[in-house]
Design an enzyme around this catalytic site. Structure first.
Site, PDB file in Angstrom:
ATOM      1  N   GLU A 104      -1.430  -0.728   8.299  1.00  0.00           N
ATOM      2  CA  GLU A 104      -2.175  -1.695   8.888  1.00  0.00           C
ATOM      3  C   GLU A 104      -1.691  -2.642   9.859  1.00  0.00           C
ATOM      4  O   GLU A 104      -0.451  -2.382  10.057  1.00  0.00           O
ATOM      5  CB  GLU A 104      -3.158  -2.393   7.947  1.00  0.00           C
ATOM      6  CG  GLU A 104      -2.126  -3.061   6.924  1.00  0.00           C
ATOM      7  CD  GLU A 104      -2.919  -3.795   5.586  1.00  0.00           C
ATOM      8  OE1 GLU A 104      -4.118  -3.423   5.441  1.00  0.00           O
ATOM      9  OE2 GLU A 104      -2.130  -4.539   4.857  1.00  0.00           O
ATOM     10  N   HIS A 128       1.040  -1.246   0.119  1.00  0.00           N
ATOM     11  CA  HIS A 128       0.091  -0.183   0.062  1.00  0.00           C
ATOM     12  C   HIS A 128       0.926   1.228   0.001  1.00  0.00           C
ATOM     13  O   HIS A 128       1.960   1.449   0.648  1.00  0.00           O
ATOM     14  CB  HIS A 128      -0.968   0.030   1.103  1.00  0.00           C
ATOM     15  CG  HIS A 128      -1.625  -1.190   1.409  1.00  0.00           C
ATOM     16  ND1 HIS A 128      -2.538  -1.745   0.424  1.00  0.00           N
ATOM     17  CD2 HIS A 128      -1.684  -2.489   2.376  1.00  0.00           C
ATOM     18  CE1 HIS A 128      -3.065  -2.873   0.971  1.00  0.00           C
ATOM     19  NE2 HIS A 128      -2.582  -3.139   2.220  1.00  0.00           N
ATOM     20  N   ARG A 140      -1.312  -4.371  -6.250  1.00  0.00           N
ATOM     21  CA  ARG A 140      -1.236  -5.846  -6.345  1.00  0.00           C
ATOM     22  C   ARG A 140      -0.195  -6.245  -7.521  1.00  0.00           C
ATOM     23  O   ARG A 140      -0.218  -5.647  -8.432  1.00  0.00           O
ATOM     24  CB  ARG A 140      -2.472  -6.434  -7.075  1.00  0.00           C
ATOM     25  CG  ARG A 140      -2.666  -7.915  -7.021  1.00  0.00           C
ATOM     26  CD  ARG A 140      -4.261  -8.230  -7.563  1.00  0.00           C
ATOM     27  NE  ARG A 140      -5.222  -7.785  -6.769  1.00  0.00           N
ATOM     28  CZ  ARG A 140      -6.227  -6.805  -7.294  1.00  0.00           C
ATOM     29  NH1 ARG A 140      -5.987  -6.620  -8.597  1.00  0.00           N
ATOM     30  NH2 ARG A 140      -7.132  -6.356  -6.640  1.00  0.00           N
ATOM     31  N   HIS A 169       3.497  -7.832   1.126  1.00  0.00           N
ATOM     32  CA  HIS A 169       2.896  -8.621   2.078  1.00  0.00           C
ATOM     33  C   HIS A 169       1.803  -9.270   1.069  1.00  0.00           C
ATOM     34  O   HIS A 169       1.156  -9.108   0.446  1.00  0.00           O
ATOM     35  CB  HIS A 169       2.226  -7.984   3.361  1.00  0.00           C
ATOM     36  CG  HIS A 169       1.411  -6.914   2.974  1.00  0.00           C
ATOM     37  ND1 HIS A 169       1.271  -5.697   2.803  1.00  0.00           N
ATOM     38  CD2 HIS A 169      -0.269  -6.997   2.756  1.00  0.00           C
ATOM     39  CE1 HIS A 169       0.303  -4.994   2.376  1.00  0.00           C
ATOM     40  NE2 HIS A 169      -0.498  -5.851   2.604  1.00  0.00           N
TER      41      HIS A 169
END
Length: 326
Positions: free
Chosen positions: A122, A105, A200, A180
């Site tokens: 996150e 991200h 992605r 990740h």
């Protein structure tokens, strides 16, 4: 303006995913006729997916309407000053029947410049993991664009990425830029900034029911990746019965773990923030002179900033994640 004196429960927003499974329905008791449910958005103010209250006097109102009406009484004066009517966190449960794509991200600066959005820092709390289930988090050793692109083009990213087997209670902090992927067989709680921006980079060459591949974001990702490696990626923490113990604290959120046995009295006079509780084990009842609500495994509740004192009671072994903004 009437005083906001109720605990808030929201209707889960369930998301079908190509990699989703059945655990959100079977283990967390989410009511749905959908299949392959990958995510339950518990508290959301993402555009088009704003959570709606299902209990009390505020039933039927959505999160954005509540913030507009109650302002700092709901989110805290400091939070309201910083974010206005935009709720700053997105709270989820995630079930990966199959591995998610390898992704990352962007940070706040890139996300604002490219997408007019927050970045997406996150964290994950593992609630259940099948035998040998794993996660991809970060690089094994420091890398660079050239090495990364070589392995991406040769479909050999796993040769340079770090893979950890996981079990219940493991915690991972995922700052922006960290590559990740949640592996197959993992059920987790996720706390993140309010953002749905994901780059992605590899999706295991999988196709959907129509034979389509999902979009990849190779070029966008290159300048967003953090190529540095860490010695370890798990977050160490300790916990104590009937006390809040810090797991993660960052500029975007603080998350504590709170094991509950019996009855405890809580006082949040030191916080200028809402507090969210995610039940990751057992069942608890929250109450004060105005309101009482129960949450069980897989349920979430939001405590308005105006409510500072209340009790939590459990007759079975229970555990909560406690989330707020410093």
């Amino acid at each position: 303006m009437q005083k906001l004196n109720q605990f808030l429960k929201f209707e889960p927003i369930l998301k079908e995913k190509i990699w989703g499974g059945e655990k959100l329905a079977t283990l967390l008791k989410k009511q749905t006729n959908k299949k392959n449910i990958g995510e339950s958005w518990e508290v959301s103010d993402v555009e088009g997916d704003t959570s709606e209250v299902v209990n009390g006097d505020c039933k039927g109102k959505n999160l954005k309407e509540l913030i507009a009406e109650f302002k700092g009484d709901l989110v805290g004066e400091k939070v309201f000053k910083s974010f206005g009517t935009k709720f700053p966190l997105l709270i989820k449960f995630i079930d990966a029947k199959e591995a998610l794509s390898i992704q990352l991200h962007p940070n706040d600066e890139l996300a604002m410049k490219r997408h007019n959005s927050f970045g997406k820092t996150e964290m994950w709390y593992i609630m259940q993991a099948d035998d040998k289930a794993n996660l991809i988090v970060g690089f094994q050793k420091d890398s660079n664009k050239e090495e990364y692109l070589h392995h991406l083009e040769n479909k050999s990213l796993l040769e340079i990425l770090n893979v950890d087997e996981v079990s219940k209670g493991d915690v991972y902090f995922i700052p922006t830029g960290r590559v990740h992927a949640i592996g197959a067989g993992v059920l987790l709680a996720e706390i993140q900034q309010t953002s749905d921006i994901t780059y992605r980079v590899y999706d295991w060459d999988r196709q959907d029911d129509q034979g389509n591949y999902r979009d990849l974001h190779t070029d966008l990702a290159l300048d967003a990746i953090d190529y540095k490696a860490e010695k370890k990626y798990t977050t160490s923490y300790s916990k104590q019965e009937n006390k809040s113990s810090e797991i993660v604290s960052c500029p975007y959120f603080t998350t504590n773990v709170l094991p509950v046995n019996g009855k405890i009295a809580l006082n949040h006079n030191d916080k200028d923030s809402f507090v969210i509780y995610m039940c990751v084990e057992g069942e608890v009842t929250l109450s004060n002179e105005f309101t009482t609500e129960t949450i069980a495994l897989g349920e979430t509740i939001l405590i308005p900033a105006s409510i500072k004192e209340f009790s939590i009671t459990s007759s079975v072994k229970s555990e909560l994640l406690e989330v707020y903004i410093q």
